[in-house]
Design an enzyme around this catalytic site. Structure first.
Site, short mmCIF file in Angstrom:
data_model
loop_
_atom_site.label_atom_id
_atom_site.label_comp_id
_atom_site.label_asym_id
_atom_site.label_seq_id
_atom_site.Cartn_x
_atom_site.Cartn_y
_atom_site.Cartn_z
N ARG A 1 1.06 -1.39 -0.02
CA ARG A 1 -0.25 0.04 0.01
C ARG A 1 0.96 1.26 0.00
O ARG A 1 0.36 2.29 0.07
CB ARG A 1 -0.69 -0.11 1.15
CG ARG A 1 -1.90 -1.06 0.89
CD ARG A 1 -3.14 -1.36 1.97
NE ARG A 1 -4.19 -2.18 1.29
CZ ARG A 1 -4.16 -3.36 1.51
NH1 ARG A 1 -3.23 -4.11 2.29
NH2 ARG A 1 -5.16 -4.05 0.86
N SER A 2 2.10 1.08 -0.03
CA SER A 2 3.09 2.18 -0.06
C SER A 2 2.70 3.17 -1.36
O SER A 2 2.83 4.61 -1.13
CB SER A 2 4.50 1.80 0.01
OG SER A 2 4.90 1.39 1.39
N LYS B 1 15.19 -6.81 3.21
CA LYS B 1 15.30 -5.85 4.21
C LYS B 1 16.93 -5.94 4.80
O LYS B 1 17.44 -4.96 5.20
CB LYS B 1 14.32 -5.98 5.38
CG LYS B 1 13.00 -5.19 5.04
CD LYS B 1 12.17 -5.08 6.46
CE LYS B 1 11.07 -4.42 6.07
NZ LYS B 1 10.13 -4.20 7.48
N ASP C 1 10.62 1.83 10.95
CA ASP C 1 9.59 0.96 11.55
C ASP C 1 9.51 1.43 13.00
O ASP C 1 8.44 1.44 13.56
CB ASP C 1 9.82 -0.46 11.56
CG ASP C 1 9.38 -0.85 9.99
OD1 ASP C 1 8.64 -0.42 9.26
OD2 ASP C 1 10.16 -1.88 9.42
N GLY D 1 5.92 -11.98 20.99
CA GLY D 1 6.67 -12.21 19.60
C GLY D 1 8.15 -11.71 19.94
O GLY D 1 8.61 -10.94 20.74
N ALA D 2 8.94 -12.45 18.77
CA ALA D 2 10.13 -11.95 18.96
C ALA D 2 11.07 -11.92 17.54
O ALA D 2 12.34 -12.42 17.22
CB ALA D 2 11.21 -13.14 19.83
N ALA E 1 9.42 -7.53 13.71
CA ALA E 1 8.64 -6.30 14.34
C ALA E 1 8.71 -6.26 15.81
O ALA E 1 8.56 -5.12 16.45
CB ALA E 1 6.91 -6.60 14.05
N THR F 1 8.73 -19.54 20.74
CA THR F 1 9.99 -20.03 21.00
C THR F 1 10.96 -19.33 21.88
O THR F 1 11.41 -18.29 21.49
CB THR F 1 10.67 -20.21 19.55
OG1 THR F 1 9.54 -20.69 18.66
CG2 THR F 1 11.86 -20.98 19.55
N GLY G 1 -2.55 -1.42 13.94
CA GLY G 1 -1.19 -1.47 13.29
C GLY G 1 -1.27 -0.57 11.95
O GLY G 1 0.00 -0.42 11.50
P1 ATR Z 1 8.14 -10.20 11.39
O1 ATR Z 1 9.33 -9.90 10.95
O2 ATR Z 1 6.79 -9.44 10.96
O3 ATR Z 1 8.06 -9.92 13.00
P2 ATR Z 1 8.76 -12.93 11.96
O4 ATR Z 1 9.95 -12.54 12.20
O5 ATR Z 1 8.09 -14.17 11.37
O6 ATR Z 1 7.73 -11.84 11.43
O7 ATR Z 1 8.09 -13.13 13.35
C1 ATR Z 1 6.92 -13.75 13.62
C2 ATR Z 1 6.50 -14.02 14.96
O8 ATR Z 1 5.18 -14.26 15.25
C3 ATR Z 1 7.41 -14.94 15.99
O9 ATR Z 1 7.86 -14.21 17.33
C4 ATR Z 1 6.70 -16.29 15.96
O10 ATR Z 1 7.15 -17.02 16.80
P3 ATR Z 1 8.35 -17.75 17.11
O11 ATR Z 1 9.56 -17.19 17.49
O12 ATR Z 1 8.25 -18.87 17.91
O13 ATR Z 1 8.44 -18.42 15.54
C5 ATR Z 1 5.39 -15.59 16.10
N1 ATR Z 1 4.37 -16.46 15.68
C6 ATR Z 1 4.14 -16.74 14.40
N2 ATR Z 1 3.11 -17.84 14.40
C7 ATR Z 1 2.98 -18.15 15.58
C8 ATR Z 1 1.85 -18.84 16.22
N3 ATR Z 1 1.02 -19.71 15.35
N4 ATR Z 1 1.80 -18.93 17.67
C9 ATR Z 1 2.52 -18.12 18.49
N5 ATR Z 1 3.62 -17.53 18.04
C10 ATR Z 1 3.56 -17.31 16.66
#
Ligand code: ATR
Length: 281
Positions: free
Chosen positions: A17-18, A67, A103, A129-130, A133, A154, A240
């Site tokens: 959408r940029s 990226k 970002d 999340g990790a 983003a 994880t 978001g």
């Molecule tokens: P982005 O760069 O957009 O943040 P990413 O690097 O793929 O995308 O990160 C996705 C995040 O969503 C990760 O923290 C991932 O957890 P893992 O480190 O365990 O992979 C999390 N995530 C994706 N699908 C998930 C699910 N079904 N349940 C829990 N966490 C999920």
């Protein structure tokens, strides 16, 4: 002088959408210039940069999967891009290509815009999340003096992120969430959970204090089940879409030499496009 030309570099990039955002600002500010799609496969990346001058580019945005891959083609990257380990914006300085990451600024600007004073109370933020983003969110929150409590499916990925950023980020097991939420001023979802077509983010918001703000970086749907649950409980919520809009501001300013504004009209334009193209959003 020729009109500035900017791009969104990705593969595939047709869904971006940029062009809509930057096209809106060029139009409403009455500026010469263009912003187009650069759909470039990974093996065509060297050719894209070799043709930079011939194409007359001023700069552009970078998205998945480039990226990190663009870094060797740039003369340097700024401190934020170094901290995040990814570039999403390229511009030229005295003929050199420079990469940055907006970002982080987009994440914080959106929060300040939609939930002013969000950091006036608790200094504790819970981030789910990790991934990339989460890195941007953690770095931005650390810059505002917050302590980041990270919870991820994880744990090793969360630990790697915490080691990267140091003492301001700690990792926790999912079972610790109620206790962490009870102290938090902000809860952020940076995972894909809750996105259209993905599983729901299952979380009980009951322990969260009323004053806490809930932020979901997912924007399709615009109003995720997490945000609906939070709003129903009386929390201020931040979606978001604004992050996408705000991260675009610094790039536009550099390429087209005018500072654009994230207006309600722009937001409505992008919202309408999302709704039209994604049934259920
Ligand atoms: P982005 O760069 O957009 O943040 P990413 O690097 O793929 O995308 O990160 C996705 C995040 O969503 C990760 O923290 C991932 O957890 P893992 O480190 O365990 O992979 C999390 N995530 C994706 N699908 C998930 C699910 N079904 N349940 C829990 N966490 C999920």
């Amino acid at each position: 002088m020729t009109a500035p030309r900017a791009f969104i570099l990705g593969y595939p990039v047709g869904h971006s959408r940029s062009p809509m955002l930057h096209g809106y600002w060029l139009r409403t500010l009455g500026l010469p210039g263009s912003y187009g799609l650069a759909d470039v496969a990974p093996d065509a990346l060297p050719g894209f940069f070799a043709d930079w001058q011939r194409n007359g580019f001023t700069g552009g945005n970078v998205t998945v999967p480039h990226k990190v891959a663009v870094v060797p083609f740039l003369a340097r990257i700024d401190a934020t891009a170094r901290a995040i380990g990814a570039v999403n914006t390229i511009w030229t300085e005295d003929g050199d290509l420079v990469g940055g990451n907006t970002d982080v600024g987009g994440f914080i600007a959106n929060l300040d815009h939609l939930a002013p004073g969000w950091d006036a109370g608790s200094r504790s933020a819970v981030v789910l999340g990790a991934g990339g983003a989460a890195r941007a969110a953690a770095y931005g929150l650390l810059g505002r003096g917050m302590h980041v409590h990270l919870v991820n499916r994880t744990r090793e990925n969360a630990q790697a992120l915490a080691e990267h950023f140091g003492a301001g980020v700690t990792t926790h097991a999912r079972v610790d969430l109620p206790e962490l939420m009870a102290e938090a001023g902000l809860l952020v979802n940076t995972t894909a959970l809750g996105m259209l077509g993905k599983p729901l983010l299952e979380i009980d918001l009951a322990p969260l204090p009323q004053r806490a703000v809930v932020y979901d970086i997912v924007y399709v749907p615009l109003y995720t089940p997490l945000l609906q649950q939070a709003a129903a409980r009386g929390h201020r919520v931040v979606d978001g879409l604004g992050m996408l809009l705000h991260q675009a501001v610094p790039g536009f300013t550099r390429w087209f030499s005018a500072m654009p504004v994230v207006t309600d009209e722009l937001r409505a334009l992008v919202e309408a496009d999302i709704r039209a193209k994604t049934p259920g959003a």
